[in-house]
Design an enzyme around this catalytic site. Structure first.
Site: not given
Ligand code: ZN
Length: 369
Positions: A58-59, A62, A160
């Site tokens: 997930h990170e 980004h 987020d």
């Protein structure tokens, strides 16, 4: 920073594990083990590790989108509450922030879909239950990813969703106002969570606190950036400084320290060049370790980034954040050291600015010290 352990570097971003995360793993293992035996303990720890692998992905969602827009992310830290990707700056273009923010939850949705494809069990939010032994690892992981996507889209900083909301608001108003408004919405949600938490869900209470603090921090950061906008290094740098030379001894430095409230001491050579920086804490540590006769050159932090007085404070903030140093140097055109700039003194000058604007609008006080 000192409480996190680097576990590897991927695509130029260091992944760190916070100590509390390791404690969390031990706690989960022990809790499962005591209730249902060794196998359950191993399963519990495996599940948490798998969840955190998903959080890392997930990170990186980004990180990789941020990189497309020239925003660097030196590291990701894994905490028990999730991951934090440190970005060197936040893009002020709404579309870029929107896409960077959405990339993380999108990764979780893709993982949930792939796992659904493998097991043919439909992921659902109630499948998150860590304690239900009847659900296998993969279907549970798929549900958890769905939960992560939804949870992160709650429109409240530091989630987020808070960034998504701010980006959407930035299309209609300026960045600082959008941040204030998004932070207020987030704090409203925190209160709602807090209320629901008091009704009997302690986890919600914990999330409420997390969201409340995140919103306050983000609003403050935006105000800071807005005020910094348009200021130059010469406006905020400190010029009256106690300096040390590379051969200054630590006991000498400690004596000088007594006579000033200065926290960072520039180490400057005979040609007036900044060679490094000694902090209040390093000097004390050296004295404590019995190194009273050590020389500044051997103890100092070297390779301190330097700016010119006419560069922007935005640039200074970016360097401070990127290098994780207490201060950066200011050099004149000949490369001679003339001042120091730290986060504390930028903050101080801004406070003066705010107070001044409050009491004497439309004045132009010079603010160099
Ligand atoms: Zn995220």
């Amino acid at each position: 920073m000192t409480w996190s352990i680097p576990i590897g570097r991927f695509y130029g971003t260091t992944v760190r594990l916070h100590v509390t995360f390791l404690l969390f793993l031990i706690w989960i293992g022990a809790a499962y083990g005591m209730r249902s035996g060794m196998q359950a303990a191993i399963d519990g720890v495996l599940l948490i590790l798998a969840v955190f692998a998903c959080v890392v992905l997930h990170e990186f969602g980004h990180v990789l989108v941020a990189r497309r827009y020239g925003v660097r992310t030196p590291d990701i830290t894994l905490l028990p509450i999730g991951g934090v990707a440190r970005m060197t700056h936040i893009p002020e273009q709404p579309t870029q922030e929107l896409l960077i923010a959405l990339a993380g939850p999108a990764v979780n949705l893709v993982i949930a879909a792939i796992l659904y494809g493998i097991t043919d069990t439909v992921p659902h939010l109630s499948g998150v239950d860590f304690q239900d032994p009847g659900v296998g690892l993969i279907p549970r992981l798929s549900s958890i990813n769905l939960f992560l996507a939804v949870f992160n889209l709650i429109p409240a900083f530091p989630m987020d969703g808070g960034r998504v909301l701010r980006a959407l608001l930035t299309y209609r108003m300026d960045y600082a106002r959008a941040t204030q408004l998004a932070a207020s919405v987030g704090q409203g949600i925190a209160f709602l969570f807090g209320f629901l938490g008091l009704m009997g869900n302690p986890l919600l209470l914990f999330i409420a606190l997390f969201v409340y603090l995140g919103a306050a921090g983000e609003a403050q950061g935006a105000l800071f950036r807005q005020l910094a906008h348009g200021m130059i290094v010469a406006d905020v740098m400190t010029t009256r400084l106690e300096m040390l030379s590379p051969d200054s001894r630590m006991d000498e430095a400690a004596l000088r320290m007594i006579h000033t409230s200065q926290q960072e001491f520039p180490v400057v050579d005979g040609q007036g060049k900044l060679c490094g920086l000694l902090t209040h804490a390093t000097i004390l540590q050296a004295m404590h370790a019995g190194k009273a006769d050590a020389m500044a050159a051997d103890v100092m932090m070297s390779d301190i980034a330097c700016l010119h007085p006419y560069q922007t404070v935005d640039e200074a903030l970016r360097l401070l954040e990127e290098n994780q140093v207490p201060a950066i140097g200011v050099n004149d055109a000949q490369g001679r050291f003339i001042g120091l700039i730290s986060r504390a003194n930028i903050g101080e000058i801004m406070t003066i600015h705010i107070l001044r604007d409050k009491n004497r609008p439309a004045s132009a006080l010079p603010l160099s010290r």
